[in-house]
Design an enzyme around this catalytic site. Structure first.
Site, PDB file in Angstrom:
ATOM      1  N   SER A  40       0.796  -1.224   0.000  1.00  0.00           N
ATOM      2  CA  SER A  40       0.000   0.000   0.000  1.00  0.00           C
ATOM      3  C   SER A  40       0.827   1.272   0.000  1.00  0.00           C
ATOM      4  O   SER A  40       0.287   2.351  -0.276  1.00  0.00           O
ATOM      5  CB  SER A  40      -0.935   0.009   1.224  1.00  0.00           C
ATOM      6  OG  SER A  40      -0.193  -0.128   2.422  1.00  0.00           O
ATOM      7  N   ASP A  83      -3.258   7.554   8.585  1.00  0.00           N
ATOM      8  CA  ASP A  83      -4.143   6.608   9.265  1.00  0.00           C
ATOM      9  C   ASP A  83      -3.298   5.700  10.149  1.00  0.00           C
ATOM     10  O   ASP A  83      -2.223   6.104  10.605  1.00  0.00           O
ATOM     11  CB  ASP A  83      -5.001   5.838   8.258  1.00  0.00           C
ATOM     12  CG  ASP A  83      -4.171   5.043   7.250  1.00  0.00           C
ATOM     13  OD1 ASP A  83      -2.942   4.897   7.444  1.00  0.00           O
ATOM     14  OD2 ASP A  83      -4.746   4.548   6.259  1.00  0.00           O
ATOM     15  N   HIS A 132      -0.097   4.539   7.346  1.00  0.00           N
ATOM     16  CA  HIS A 132       0.435   5.168   6.139  1.00  0.00           C
ATOM     17  C   HIS A 132       0.817   6.624   6.376  1.00  0.00           C
ATOM     18  O   HIS A 132       0.030   7.388   6.942  1.00  0.00           O
ATOM     19  CB  HIS A 132      -0.596   5.084   5.015  1.00  0.00           C
ATOM     20  CG  HIS A 132      -1.023   3.683   4.736  1.00  0.00           C
ATOM     21  ND1 HIS A 132      -2.160   3.120   5.285  1.00  0.00           N
ATOM     22  CD2 HIS A 132      -0.443   2.719   3.980  1.00  0.00           C
ATOM     23  CE1 HIS A 132      -2.265   1.863   4.879  1.00  0.00           C
ATOM     24  NE2 HIS A 132      -1.237   1.599   4.092  1.00  0.00           N
TER      25      HIS A 132
END
Length: 335
Positions: free
Chosen positions: A30, A310, A313
């Site tokens: 991610s 978050d 990240h």
């Protein structure tokens, strides 16, 4: 849920322009994913508000408030401002020529990591790359041009974060099979396997990222027992162990892959520098995420004051802060 590039040539996008790299291809997790999970049957996707709120307010599937690391590397190498997701149905033929993203949020080197989240394992990302090559050949019109783009591109890899943080520390399967040193050895072996798969298809320039300081992510700090939100030691030690082994492997791997160039991209220490001295770069909060965490159910007003967006990240500003030096290293070591 954490849930990764150079040579002188011409690249083809509408009107040709000069660049020191033909294309950028991103693989892994991610940190690099720009929307490949959007159409998957998985909970590990972020194609909804407030994700992307600082990218024109559009939730593109990027795991952040705006652009992510792969976007900024693409821009820094003179390619484009946004690196498109390969699995985006709206992907244009023009975008194929200068590179795309194959990374999948939540994925890793261990097939178990991808399986438990229903995302795209790195070796399946390689299969997407094989399909990409066929499509690229149709766009540029000759195998020679295709080979030139493939061989002069940079291959950015981010993998290992989810294998350590999720598969090893939050599930029991791998802990019953391997000690942490043995598992990190295995992750390095799988990284080598990934590199070989890409090398065999023509890749020659590799920028391989280490893991983030996993114990300092908001998700690691937010356990009920961690009242003072300090960094979790064991996860950081595991990350540092893997990173040291990966860096050493990349220093010695060249003889095995003739004609290839490799560099280790340190993500751990630049982010730790922001965490340890946030005021120097204009940050205020290093322990909480701006959004989507137990302590930040409602998104903060200004994500640029936060190191993390978050639970796992970095914010767009964090990436903007650490990428200039990394881009210069890529240009210097992979040219």
């Amino acid at each position: 849920m954490l849930v990764t590039f150079v040579f002188t040539c011409l690249f083809y996008v509408g009107s040709a322009q000069q660049s020191t790299v033909s294309a950028l291809f991103a693989f892994g997790d991610s940190i690099l994913d720009t929307g490949n999970n959007n159409l998957l049957a998985t909970l590990t996707k972020v194609n909804f508000f407030p994700y992307g709120r600082d990218l024109g307010g559009l939730p593109t599937g990027r795991f952040g408030n705006g652009r992510v690391f792969s976007d900024m590397i693409a821009e820094g190498l003179g390619l484009k401002n946004l690196l498109p997701a390969y699995r985006n149905p709206a992907l244009s033929s023009n975008d194929l020529v200068t590179g795309v993203c194959f990374a999948s949020g939540g994925s890793g080197l261990d097939f178990i990591t991808a399986r438990i989240q229903g995302v795209i394992w790195v070796q399946d990302q390689v299969r997407d790359f094989q399909n990409y090559i066929t499509r690229l050949n149709g766009v540029v019109g000759s195998q020679e041009k295709t080979n030139e783009i493939i061989s002069n591109a940079v291959y950015l890899i981010s993998a290992g974060n989810n294998d350590i943080a999720i598969t090893y520390f939050t599930t029991v399967t791998r802990r019953l099979q391997y000690t942490l040193p043995a598992y990190t050895d295995l992750l390095v072996t799988w990284t080598r396997d990934l590199i070989k798969s890409l090398y065999d298809m023509g890749a020659r320039k590799f920028a391989v990222m280490g893991t983030l300081p996993l114990g300092c992510l908001p998700g690691a700090r937010s356990s009920i027992a961690n009242l003072f939100k300090v960094c979790e030691v064991f996860s950081n030690q595991a990350a540092a162990m893997f990173n040291q082994k990966l860096s050493a492997e990349l220093d010695n791997i060249g003889a095995t892959f003739p004609g290839a160039k490799f560099m280790y991209v340190d993500m751990y220490n630049p982010l730790m520098a922001l965490i340890n001295n946030p005021q120097a770069s204009g940050f205020v909060d290093v322990a909480d995420g701006c959004c989507c965490t137990p302590t930040s159910i409602m998104p903060c007003l200004d994500a640029s004051r936060y190191v993390f967006w978050d639970i796992a990240h970095p914010t767009q500003k964090s990436y903007q802060t650490i990428t200039p030096n990394i881009i210069q290293d890529i240009k210097a070591k992979l040219a």
